[in-house]
Structures are given as structure tokens and as C-alpha cells.
Design a protein around this motif. Structure first.
Motif, PDB file in Angstrom:
ATOM      1  N   VAL A 567       0.776  -7.118   4.969  1.00 30.10           N
ATOM      2  CA  VAL A 567      -0.587  -7.268   5.457  1.00 30.10           C
ATOM      3  C   VAL A 567      -0.497  -7.775   6.896  1.00 30.10           C
ATOM      4  O   VAL A 567       0.264  -8.707   7.196  1.00 30.10           O
ATOM      5  CB  VAL A 567      -1.396  -8.232   4.581  1.00 30.10           C
ATOM      6  CG1 VAL A 567      -2.803  -8.408   5.125  1.00 30.10           C
ATOM      7  CG2 VAL A 567      -1.451  -7.699   3.152  1.00 30.10           C
ATOM      8  N   PRO A 598      -9.373  -3.251   0.256  1.00 33.68           N
ATOM      9  CA  PRO A 598      -8.544  -4.350  -0.272  1.00 33.68           C
ATOM     10  C   PRO A 598      -8.772  -4.639  -1.750  1.00 33.68           C
ATOM     11  O   PRO A 598      -7.828  -4.963  -2.478  1.00 33.68           O
ATOM     12  CB  PRO A 598      -8.939  -5.538   0.615  1.00 33.68           C
ATOM     13  CG  PRO A 598      -9.401  -4.909   1.893  1.00 33.68           C
ATOM     14  CD  PRO A 598     -10.064  -3.613   1.507  1.00 33.68           C
ATOM     15  N   ARG A 601      -6.747  -2.043  -3.923  1.00 34.39           N
ATOM     16  CA  ARG A 601      -5.339  -1.793  -3.633  1.00 34.39           C
ATOM     17  C   ARG A 601      -4.459  -2.127  -4.833  1.00 34.39           C
ATOM     18  O   ARG A 601      -4.731  -3.066  -5.583  1.00 34.39           O
ATOM     19  CB  ARG A 601      -4.885  -2.629  -2.430  1.00 34.39           C
ATOM     20  CG  ARG A 601      -5.440  -2.175  -1.103  1.00 34.39           C
ATOM     21  CD  ARG A 601      -5.034  -3.146  -0.005  1.00 34.39           C
ATOM     22  NE  ARG A 601      -5.573  -2.750   1.291  1.00 34.39           N
ATOM     23  CZ  ARG A 601      -5.534  -3.503   2.374  1.00 34.39           C
ATOM     24  NH1 ARG A 601      -4.979  -4.716   2.311  1.00 34.39           N
ATOM     25  NH2 ARG A 601      -6.053  -3.086   3.508  1.00 34.39           N
ATOM     26  N   GLY A 641      -6.449  -7.505   7.903  1.00 34.31           N
ATOM     27  CA  GLY A 641      -6.787  -6.892   6.626  1.00 34.31           C
ATOM     28  C   GLY A 641      -6.063  -5.590   6.369  1.00 34.31           C
ATOM     29  O   GLY A 641      -6.014  -5.129   5.224  1.00 34.31           O
ATOM     30  N   ARG A 643      -3.059  -3.166   5.564  1.00 34.44           N
ATOM     31  CA  ARG A 643      -1.735  -3.242   4.946  1.00 34.44           C
ATOM     32  C   ARG A 643      -0.941  -2.026   5.369  1.00 34.44           C
ATOM     33  O   ARG A 643      -1.426  -0.887   5.239  1.00 34.44           O
ATOM     34  CB  ARG A 643      -1.833  -3.311   3.423  1.00 34.44           C
ATOM     35  CG  ARG A 643      -0.454  -3.454   2.767  1.00 34.44           C
ATOM     36  CD  ARG A 643      -0.526  -3.834   1.312  1.00 34.44           C
ATOM     37  NE  ARG A 643      -1.092  -2.801   0.471  1.00 34.44           N
ATOM     38  CZ  ARG A 643      -0.993  -2.794  -0.868  1.00 34.44           C
ATOM     39  NH1 ARG A 643      -0.355  -3.772  -1.480  1.00 34.44           N
ATOM     40  NH2 ARG A 643      -1.551  -1.848  -1.569  1.00 34.44           N
TER      41      ARG A 643
END
Length: 666
Positions: A567, A598, A601, A641, A643
Motif C-alpha cells: 500500500v 479498498p 480487495r 490508498g 496498492r
């Protein structure tokens, strides 16, 4: 005068500092995992093994240093032969590894191993119950401990992960769940080895990384010809040494040239290099639960497989006779076509009245011919009923290989490993013919569900592999649990098809290396790979012990390339920079962006469970699309935020993770 003071009993030696790795096991996977952690990631390891004995004097136990020297001297040499990194010599590896001999991972043994201060603990016994019992004890000793557990039962593993993660969160109130870094991971050696074995059948290499179901391969490319442009694939991972290209098919070699391999080179370095091969990243296929394996031959049985060709030709002959007799009746008697066909069918089925004496001679002749054709229709109908019944009855049985099948993979063994590899191959839509000696084997129902052609018989007997169309296959995978059976079947397959692409499963690494070299020498024009399941599974277990951010590692000659999911938050080297600016040659490169929101995920990109066709259809994620974007624009700005998936060297990844309090490899 002071009295004699007896010496204090020797206290068990503890690791000098916290953050080490503890491995508990009773087979080759534990030993291989310890070597992987030491020589790939540079970690200090405490290895808990059953008591060992000296081969020369079985009544005497081995000393710790002697056992460590024997273990790491043999396994590190095997890793170096296979192209794995060897940054530490054997003596340094022995010094960094502590071996504890114990029959059971009891509370006292885990405390002596330092589980209360360790960064991670792997429980890889071949007994699921023993692993679960030790995991519950370890979670009580250290709620922050990262647990990696070996279980074959995947449903039980999912429940155990949830239970231990909840216990860890409740034991440390107020802690950020991300700080626990995926405290529990349950893996199966069969599941982790299956992608590499399937990739071996397709590409000849087991250097693969799985990210959200996408199978990635580190492919070695020879030096490009003069004036030709090299294909970079998804990206160029490394420049090889000038001596690394081996036409015999070795996977990595020692670098004896003046200039060694260059990891993560920039574009200018790649373009300026001449006479050097490259390692590029390629996508092999889409895998995972979101793509269901196709059933070979479809769900239904076509007409051509219900009725034989001879029966279909016979039916066509009867129909032609009906048409011919109807036309003759129209021409001779002047009947209408519809009435002539009606009379012909009545005569054919012996349902019509005989022609009167004053009827035309043509009418009487046609009636005699129709009756004769009707005699032929009765056995035809009986044969059609019997064939249809046999075909429908065999629809639930194992299929036989079609006559014209070619370009398929012959898979020997439908046990624990073979059934997992079968699913992987079908996920990649690769035609497979399975060979299994035991009709009650674990994977036989799976082959029936997937409608995979299966031959039941001993592969070492003449005619069994020929029935699997081995002479027209693209590859042969020998994955039974018996090394001698795999080797004998491979030698027999080589005698039938000398240029066949072969990969066989062998338990011992040294034996696998010896077999590989011998077969490569005897058949230099064919691709041969010998694989050990522990050799293939250990990297996945080691990556899980490093944390869920580690997706895997790929050796490049005597160096290692790590793949991680990070991240962007808190990484000044990434946050606020473009993809091009975030690239640092020789250290790290951003490969992909996880565009999934998010909240949706996957917590672990590398641990997507394989599709199980025998499980209920309520998987919950079967329609989930992959969120990884691999063709990132160089000007994309990495934000908080985000990744990302990166490729990095050990030193580069340590630099990225050091500022966040995350355990770093090396």
C-alpha cells in the motif's frame, strides 16, 4: 573455607534477539523451508525437528552443529545447483540456524524455540491435528505471531484462519489490524506446488508467481539477433550474465563472467547490452475461481457420439430406400407424392393390405420391395436403442481419449498432487488425458466431473500410455507418490516419444537433480524437468512467513527477485510520484496497480484458492473480476490508498519496508 559449589545446569540457548523465524516439522518440507528462509530472505531460523541419529552409530544422537552442517551443506548446494541465490556460505548458514530436537511441539518446546518473541512460526507437520494443536498453543503464547499452517483440508483451514485471527485481535485490544500483518495463513503443499507443475507442463519452467489468479512466469530469453528488437513482455526483470545461456535447458547457472546479472535494469541499459540474455515477465494464463474449467467435449453428448457411424449409414440407406420406392410408385401408378410415401411406409412397416390380384404389376413389385426393406428396419431400430442406452450409461463413466486427439498433456497420477494439477490445467483450457492405476483414486471423480479422458491401468505396462496418445502429446507429467513409478513411466514414455516434453515428480532433491542431469544428457534435444513437491512448495510457505505483502521470489542465477504487494501510504519513495519516477534501477519497479476498491480487495493476492468443481456453487467470488492493471501509464501518479505490485531486490524491498516497522527480508 568455602564449600564446593556445583555448576549450574546448562540453560537452553535462546536466540540473541527477537524477530527470528521458527519452523516446526517432521519431513523434507520443514528442512527445505528453513533453507529457503535463510538463503533467500536472509532470516535467522530456529528449526524444530524430531530427534536425529548418526548414520555411522545409530545409538548416538547427532550434535546440533553436525546436524545443521549436514542439513544446510546438502540443501544449500542443491539450491545453488538449481540456480537459487547463495549469498551466504554453508558456515554462515549454520551459524544463523538453531536446531531443536523434539518429538512434539509442546508448550515447553515452543517456548524454548522463542515463539513468544518470534516474527513468524510455520507448522508443517504431515499431521493436520498436530499442526492445529500447536497453532492454538502458539497463538496463546504470542498473539502478534504470524502463523503459517500446513493443512490439506481447505474448508477446515478457512475456519481455522478466522478463529486464530479473531483470537489475535481480541488478545491485543486497540491495535490496528493491519499491524498484525495477516496473522494466520493456511496453506497446502499440494495447492502451492500445483501452479508450478502446471506451468512446467506448459512452459518448461517452474519460475512462476501467482497474483490474484494471474499466473506470471519469469521467462529466459536468449540474446537477440543483430538488428532485431527484443520482446520485453510485461517488463524486463534482469539482464543475464554472458555465460548464463545454456542450450541444454538448465534453469540458471553460476556466473563466471566479469559482469554478473543486472536486476531491474533501466531501458537504456537493456538497449545498450549486447550478447546477453534477459529475464522477462510474462502472463501464462488466467486462473483462479473466477474462471471455471471447461468440460472437455461440452456438457451434452452429440449425435455422432450417441450412434456409431455404421449405424448412421444404415439409417441413411433405409431412408434412401423409402424415397426411392415412393418415387417409383409416383412414376408407375400415378399416385401423388404424399399418397405414394404413405403407402410405402405402410408396406415398410407391414401395416398395409396386400395388393389385389387386379392391381398393376408395378404395385405388387413395389410392395414386395417395401416388405424386404422393412425386414432390414427392425434390427436397425434394435441396434439404435442398444447404442443409445450404452452411450447414455457411459456418459457418467470415464471418457476414453478421442481418436484424433493431439497436442494434449498426459497426466500420470490422480492423487493429492495430480488432482490439483488437473484442475490447474483445465483452468488454462489445456486438453488433458489422465492415467491412473487405482480406479478409486482421489482424483477419479474429479476427472469424471470435468469429463477428462482417463485411462485406468499401470503406466509402466505396454499399451497404457499408447492408449493415452502419448506419441501425439505435447507434454507428460508423472506425479504419482512413488518415485520409481514416475521414473519408469518417464523412461517408457521417452522410448515411445524421444522428443516429448517431460516433467516428473521426485521426493528427494538430490535424486531429482541426478535424474534431471542424466535424462538431459541422454536426450539433449528434449525438455526434461524433475520436480520435488517440497522444492516447489517451500517458496510459498516462506513468502507467507514474511507476510502477505510477499507474493513470492524468483531466483536469477545467484541472486533473487522478490515480488510484493504494498500500500503506497507511508512510502515516500512511491507516494506522490509517477510510475516512471518511482522506478529505481537495481532496487524496485512498480508492475501493476490494484484498481479494486479498498473494501473489496483480497487480503492476500497470492493465496487465491483454486476452483474446486466438486464444491457447492456458492463460492461467493466466482464472478469476481481481477482488479490488477498491468499496463500502467508511466505518468500515473501513485496516491494514498493505492496498492501496487512491485518487483524488488532484497535490499530494495528492505529499504521500502524499513520505515514502517514491517519485518524486512535480509
Amino acid at each position: 573455607m568455602l564449600g564446593f559449589v556445583p555448576p549450574l545446569p546448562q540453560q537452553p540457548q535462546r536466540p540473541p534477539r527477537a524477530g527470528h523465524m521458527v519452523v516446526c516439522g517432521d519431513d523434507a518440507l520443514a528442512r527445505r523451508l528453513a533453507v529457503e528462509l535463510r538463503y533467500v530472505y536472509g532470516e535467522r531460523v530456529t528449526l524444530v525437528l524430531p530427534p536425529g541419529r548418526d548414520a555411522a552409530r545409530p545409538e548416538l544422537p547427532l550434535t546440533q552443529r553436525a546436524r545443521a552442517a549436514a542439513l544446510f551443506g546438502r540443501m544449500s548446494a542443491a539450491m545453488n545447483r538449481n540456480g537459487a541465490p547463495g549469498g551466504d556460505d554453508t558456515a554462515a548458514g549454520v551459524e544463523a540456524v538453531r536446531i531443536i530436537e523434539a518429538s512434539e511441539p509442546s508448550d515447553e518446546v515452543l517456548e524454548e524455540a522463542g515463539a513468544d518473541r518470534a516474527a513468524a512460526l510455520a507448522l508443517v507437520y504431515d499431521d493436520d491435528e498436530r499442526n492445529i494443536r500447536a497453532a492454538l498453543t502458539a497463538r496463546r503464547l504470542n498473539p502478534r505471531l504470524r502463523l503459517v499452517i500446513r493443512l490439506y483440508n481447505r474448508k477446515l483451514g478457512q475456519h481455522l484462519e478466522t478463529l486464530l485471527d479473531q483470537a489475535a485481535a481480541l488478545a491485543v485490544p486497540g491495535i490496528d489490524p493491519a499491524a498484525l500483518d495477516a496473522s494466520t495463513t493456511v496453506l497446502s503443499d499440494a495447492d502451492t506446488a500445483a501452479p508450478a507443475l502446471a506451468a512446467t507442463a506448459v512452459t518448461g519452467s517452474s519460475k512462476v508467481i501467482q497474483a490474484e489468479g494471474l499466473l506470471l512466469r519469469a521467462a529466459e530469453r536468449p540474446p537477440p539477433r543483430a538488428g532485431a528488437l527484443a520482446d520485453p513482455g510485461l517488463c524486463t526483470l534482469a539482464l543475464l550474465s554472458s555465460t548464463s545461456h545454456d542450450p541444454a535447458g538448465t534453469e540458471g547457472s553460476d556466473s563466471s563472467g566479469a559482469e554478473g546479472p543486472r536486476l531491474l535494469p533501466d531501458r537504456a541499459t537493456v538497449e545498450a547490452a549486447t550478447g546477453r540474455g534477459t529475464i522477462v515477465l510474462e502472463a501464462v494464463s488466467k486462473a483462479g475461481p473466477e474462471r471455471e474449467p471447461r468440460r472437455m467435449g461440452g456438457r451434452g453428448a452429440p449425435l455422432s457420439r450417441v450412434f456409431s457411424r455404421r449405424l448412421r449409414w444404415s439409417a441413411a440407406g433405409v431412408m434412401a430406400a423409402v424415397v426411392g420406392l415412393a418415387v417409383a410408385s409416383v412414376l408407375t401408378n400415378g399416385d401423388s407424392p404424399l399418397h405414394a410415401t404413405y403407402l410405402t411406409l405402410l408396406d415398410l412397416l407391414a401395416m398395409g393390405d396386400p395388393a389385389p390380384d387386379d392391381a398393376p404389376m408395378s404395385r405388387q413389385i413395389i410392395q414386395l420391395l417395401s416388405g424386404t426393406a422393412g425386414l432390414l428396419l427392425l434390427p436397425l431400430l434394435v441396434a439404435a436403442v442398444l447404442e443409445a442406452f450404452g452411450t447414455l450409461r457411459g456418459a457418467s463413466a470415464l471418457r476414453r481419449p478421442p481418436r484424433g486427439l493431439s497436442g494434449h498433456v498426459v497426466l500420470l497420477g490422480l492423487g493429492k498432487i495430480g488432482s490439483r494439477v488437473l484442475v490447474r490445467l483445465r483452468e488454462m483450457n489445456i486438453p488433458v488425458v489422465a492415467v491412473e492405476e487405482d480406479p478409486e483414486a482421489r482424483g477419479v471423480p474429479l476427472a469424471r466431473v470435468l469429463r477428462v479422458p482417463t485411462v485406468i491401468g499401470d503406466a509402466t505396462q505396454e499399451g497404457v500410455l499408447e492408449a493415452a496418445k502419448i506419441h501425439r502429446a505435447r507434454a507428460f507429467l508423472a506425479l504419482t507418490s512413488a518415485d520409481t513409478t514416475n521414473l519408469e513411466a518417464t523412461l517408457y514414455a521417452r522410448s515411445v516419444a524421444p522428443d516429448l516434453h517431460v516433467a516428473l515428480r521426485l521426493y528427494d532433491d538430490e535424486f531429482a537433480t541426478a535424474v534431471y542431469r542424466t535424462l538431459r544428457t541422454a536426450h539433449p534435444g528434449a525438455v526434461t524437468r524433475s520436480r520435488s513437491v517440497t522444492h516447489l512448495a517451500a517458496p510459498a510457505f516462506a513468502g507467507a512467513m514474511m507476510g502477505r505483502q510477499i507474493l513470492g521470489a524468483i531466483p536469477v542465477e545467484r541472486k533473487v527477485m522478490l515480488f510484493a504487494a504494498l500500500v503506497v501510504d507511508g512510502h515516500p519513495q512511491l507516494e506522490g510520484r509517477t510510475v516512471e519516477q518511482a522506478f529505481r534501477a537495481g532496487s524496485w519497479r512498480v508492475l501493476a496497480l490494484d484498481a479494486t476498491p479498498p473494501a473489496d480487495r483480497l487480503p492476500d493476492l497470492s493465496a487465491t484458492p483454486p476452483f474446486d468443481p466438486l464444491a457447492p456453487a456458492s463460492a461467493g467470488t466466482s464472478d469476481r473480476a481481477s482488479g490488477l492493471v498491468w499496463d500502467l501509464h508511466p505518468g500515473y501518479v501513485l496516491r494514498r490508498g493505492d496498492r501496487v505490485v512491485i518487483a524488488a531486490t532484497r535490499r530494495g524491498l528492505a529499504e521500502l519496508l524499513r520505515g514502517r516497522g514491517v519485518p524486512v527480508p535480509g
